[in-house]
Design a protein around this motif. Structure first.
Motif, PDB file in Angstrom:
ATOM      1  N   ASP A 225       5.443  -9.435 -11.014  1.00 47.29           N
ATOM      2  CA  ASP A 225       4.995  -9.512  -9.707  1.00 47.29           C
ATOM      3  C   ASP A 225       3.526  -8.708 -10.082  1.00 47.29           C
ATOM      4  OD1 ASP A 225       7.025  -8.622  -9.031  1.00 47.29           O
ATOM      5  OD2 ASP A 225       7.429  -7.174  -9.829  1.00 47.29           O
ATOM      6  N   GLY A 226       2.977  -9.971  -8.244  1.00 45.99           N
ATOM      7  CA  GLY A 226       1.015 -10.007  -8.155  1.00 45.99           C
ATOM      8  C   GLY A 226       0.666  -8.429  -6.944  1.00 45.99           C
ATOM      9  N   ARG A 227       0.175  -7.070  -7.625  1.00 45.84           N
ATOM     10  CA  ARG A 227      -0.249  -6.459  -6.706  1.00 45.84           C
ATOM     11  C   ARG A 227      -1.732  -6.991  -5.947  1.00 45.84           C
ATOM     12  NH1 ARG A 227       0.521  -0.717  -9.060  1.00 45.84           N
ATOM     13  NH2 ARG A 227       2.177  -0.709  -8.059  1.00 45.84           N
ATOM     14  N   LEU A 228      -1.562  -7.495  -5.325  1.00 40.33           N
ATOM     15  CA  LEU A 228      -3.337  -7.334  -4.569  1.00 40.33           C
ATOM     16  C   LEU A 228      -4.226  -6.769  -4.027  1.00 40.33           C
ATOM     17  CD1 LEU A 228      -1.756 -10.853  -2.206  1.00 40.33           C
ATOM     18  CD2 LEU A 228      -2.735 -10.729  -4.521  1.00 40.33           C
ATOM     19  N   VAL A 229      -4.265  -5.665  -3.316  1.00 40.28           N
ATOM     20  CA  VAL A 229      -4.495  -4.598  -3.049  1.00 40.28           C
ATOM     21  C   VAL A 229      -3.515  -3.046  -2.902  1.00 40.28           C
ATOM     22  CG1 VAL A 229      -4.638  -4.477  -0.367  1.00 40.28           C
ATOM     23  CG2 VAL A 229      -6.325  -4.115  -1.577  1.00 40.28           C
ATOM     24  N   SER A 230      -4.342  -1.551  -3.020  1.00 40.90           N
ATOM     25  CA  SER A 230      -3.999  -0.742  -2.632  1.00 40.90           C
ATOM     26  C   SER A 230      -4.955   0.482  -2.258  1.00 40.90           C
ATOM     27  CB  SER A 230      -3.797  -0.309  -4.160  1.00 40.90           C
ATOM     28  OG  SER A 230      -4.930  -0.072  -4.855  1.00 40.90           O
ATOM     29  N   LYS A 231      -5.346   1.223  -1.063  1.00 39.37           N
ATOM     30  CA  LYS A 231      -5.884   1.867  -0.571  1.00 39.37           C
ATOM     31  C   LYS A 231      -5.078   3.188  -0.620  1.00 39.37           C
ATOM     32  CE  LYS A 231      -8.383   1.755   3.447  1.00 39.37           C
ATOM     33  NZ  LYS A 231      -9.523   1.981   2.987  1.00 39.37           N
ATOM     34  N   GLU A 232      -5.831   4.374  -0.801  1.00 42.64           N
ATOM     35  CA  GLU A 232      -5.539   5.346  -0.655  1.00 42.64           C
ATOM     36  C   GLU A 232      -5.360   5.735   0.890  1.00 42.64           C
ATOM     37  OE1 GLU A 232      -6.622   8.318  -3.764  1.00 42.64           O
ATOM     38  OE2 GLU A 232      -5.890   7.421  -5.318  1.00 42.64           O
ATOM     39  N   ALA A 254      -6.847  -8.363  -8.440  1.00 48.12           N
ATOM     40  CA  ALA A 254      -4.948  -7.990  -8.154  1.00 48.12           C
ATOM     41  C   ALA A 254      -4.502  -7.745  -9.879  1.00 48.12           C
ATOM     42  CB  ALA A 254      -4.139  -9.047  -7.909  1.00 48.12           C
ATOM     43  N   ASP A 255      -3.703  -6.307  -9.958  1.00 47.37           N
ATOM     44  CA  ASP A 255      -3.113  -6.980 -11.234  1.00 47.37           C
ATOM     45  C   ASP A 255      -2.115  -7.105 -11.055  1.00 47.37           C
ATOM     46  OD1 ASP A 255      -4.623  -4.470 -11.125  1.00 47.37           O
ATOM     47  OD2 ASP A 255      -3.779  -2.887 -10.438  1.00 47.37           O
ATOM     48  N   VAL A 256      -1.176  -8.067 -12.117  1.00 47.31           N
ATOM     49  CA  VAL A 256       0.202  -8.184 -12.557  1.00 47.31           C
ATOM     50  C   VAL A 256       1.033  -7.064 -13.147  1.00 47.31           C
ATOM     51  CG1 VAL A 256       0.569 -10.645 -13.521  1.00 47.31           C
ATOM     52  CG2 VAL A 256      -1.705 -10.582 -12.672  1.00 47.31           C
ATOM     53  N   LEU A 257       1.889  -7.318 -12.530  1.00 40.01           N
ATOM     54  CA  LEU A 257       3.579  -6.678 -12.929  1.00 40.01           C
ATOM     55  C   LEU A 257       4.288  -7.129 -14.008  1.00 40.01           C
ATOM     56  CD1 LEU A 257       2.526  -3.871 -10.144  1.00 40.01           C
ATOM     57  CD2 LEU A 257       1.259  -3.365 -12.100  1.00 40.01           C
ATOM     58  N   ARG A 262       1.152  -2.911 -16.585  1.00 36.78           N
ATOM     59  CA  ARG A 262       0.404  -3.937 -16.097  1.00 36.78           C
ATOM     60  C   ARG A 262      -0.038  -4.669 -17.082  1.00 36.78           C
ATOM     61  NH1 ARG A 262      -5.943  -2.163 -14.174  1.00 36.78           N
ATOM     62  NH2 ARG A 262      -6.190  -1.733 -16.203  1.00 36.78           N
ATOM     63  N   LEU A 263       0.145  -6.091 -17.257  1.00 37.51           N
ATOM     64  CA  LEU A 263      -0.498  -7.126 -17.908  1.00 37.51           C
ATOM     65  C   LEU A 263      -1.435  -6.960 -18.147  1.00 37.51           C
ATOM     66  CD1 LEU A 263       3.307  -8.524 -18.777  1.00 37.51           C
ATOM     67  CD2 LEU A 263       2.227  -6.505 -19.978  1.00 37.51           C
ATOM     68  N   PHE A 264      -1.983  -7.814 -17.062  1.00 35.10           N
ATOM     69  CA  PHE A 264      -3.335  -8.834 -16.913  1.00 35.10           C
ATOM     70  C   PHE A 264      -3.594  -7.810 -15.650  1.00 35.10           C
ATOM     71  CE2 PHE A 264       0.307 -11.919 -18.222  1.00 35.10           C
ATOM     72  CZ  PHE A 264       0.001 -12.082 -19.724  1.00 35.10           C
ATOM     73  N   THR A 265      -4.809  -9.193 -15.030  1.00 33.54           N
ATOM     74  CA  THR A 265      -5.539  -8.781 -13.966  1.00 33.54           C
ATOM     75  C   THR A 265      -5.966 -10.126 -13.402  1.00 33.54           C
ATOM     76  OG1 THR A 265      -7.703  -8.353 -14.825  1.00 33.54           O
ATOM     77  CG2 THR A 265      -5.946  -6.459 -14.166  1.00 33.54           C
ATOM     78  N   ALA A 266      -5.931 -10.332 -12.699  1.00 36.46           N
ATOM     79  CA  ALA A 266      -6.187 -12.025 -12.209  1.00 36.46           C
ATOM     80  C   ALA A 266      -6.739 -12.122 -10.863  1.00 36.46           C
ATOM     81  CB  ALA A 266      -4.995 -12.546 -11.719  1.00 36.46           C
TER      82      ALA A 266
END
Length: 284
Positions: A225-232, A254-257, A262-266
């Motif tokens: 799964d790619g988590r492109l963005v997060s915002k509080e 992005a975080d790659v899950l 979390r395994l990678f960032t991309a």
């Protein structure tokens, strides 16, 4: 009284060293057959093999000079007790048909060029028998036809005596029924030892290895799964959102899950209107 703990030799981990006695027995059988062949019997006539096994390297007072034999698949060092060499020398060039006499004291006999040449011949004979057994075991392990073994040739540089904890195959030969015994040693280098152990790998382990490789390499599938963005934001801002409102965000890496881990960032890029992930890096 406390005993010192046994130190585990890392060379033995995961290797079928418990099958080395089996290999020694195979070599012993091969040597026994070779001693009956005409090309070898002319030197060893009247001698028989009594025992073979992996032993500690002998001290220099017993083994004397070591000879090197080199081949494409590894090197073998050879040595034998001089009393045995003199017995073979007497058998080869002495009076034919004579019964074995008392053991010769090597210290009373001068070393000759004939003796040195004979040691090379005997070493090449026995080292070649060992090398052929290694190749035969490897061919059987890989279900292949046994290819002719690469020829072992005398090395140009005398080898150093093997280390006490090295891999040395010792053999005991006796002349006649009641004759004297003598020792022969064949020391294997690391390349030759690796080939010996490969040929001794149990069949179950050989069958398991390729299957595991195929399963992990091509059959095992996972979902990333790619988590492109997060915002509080505050709850107040969340409840006040209306249709058409815009939430400003900044897209970084992005975080790659994998299963929420979390395994990678991309990096996030666009290609033909499609968002893509690239430049993967291991997550810290």
């Amino acid at each position: 009284m406390p005993t010192s703990p046994q130190v585990l030799d890392p060379r033995l981990l995961g290797r079928p060293v418990h099958l080395l006695p089996q290999f020694a027995a195979q070599v012993a059988e091969d040597v026994a057959v070779a001693l009956r062949q005409s090309a070898v019997r002319r030197y060893w006539e009247g001698f028989r093999l009594e025992a073979a096994g992996f032993v500690g390297a002998p001290d220099s007072t017993r083994s004397g000079r070591w000879l090197a034999f080199e081949g494409p698949a590894g090197n073998i060092a050879f040595a034998l007790e001089r009393s045995l060499l003199l017995a073979v020398l007497n058998q080869r060039y002495g009076r034919r048909g004579a019964a074995p006499g008392p053991a010769v004291d090597p210290s009373t006999v001068r070393v000759t060029a004939t003796e040195e040449r004979l040691a090379v011949v005997l070493g090449q004979q026995l080292a070649s028998v060992l090398a052929r057994r290694v190749d035969a075991n490897l061919a059987r392990a890989h279900n292949e036809a046994s290819a002719p073994a690469g020829e072992l040739v005398p090395g140009s540089v005398p080898p150093a005596p093997p280390a006490p904890d090295g891999w040395t195959l010792g053999m005991t030969l006796r002349q006649g029924q009641g004759g004297e015994c003598g020792q022969v040693w064949l020391a294997l280098d690391q390349e030759m030892v690796a080939r010996v152990l490969q040929g001794l790998t149990p069949e179950r382990a050989r069958e398991r290895a390729p299957q595991a490789s195929v399963a992990l390499g091509s059959a095992l599938q996972v979902t990333l799964d790619g988590r492109l963005v997060s915002k509080e934001i505050t709850l107040e801002a969340l409840f006040s959102l209306k249709l058409g409102d815009i939430i400003p965000v900044t897209v970084g890496r992005a975080d790659v899950l994998l299963a929420e881990s979390r395994l990678f960032t991309a990096a996030v890029t666009e290609h033909n209107g499609t968002l893509c992930l690239t430049s993967f890096e291991d997550s810290d």
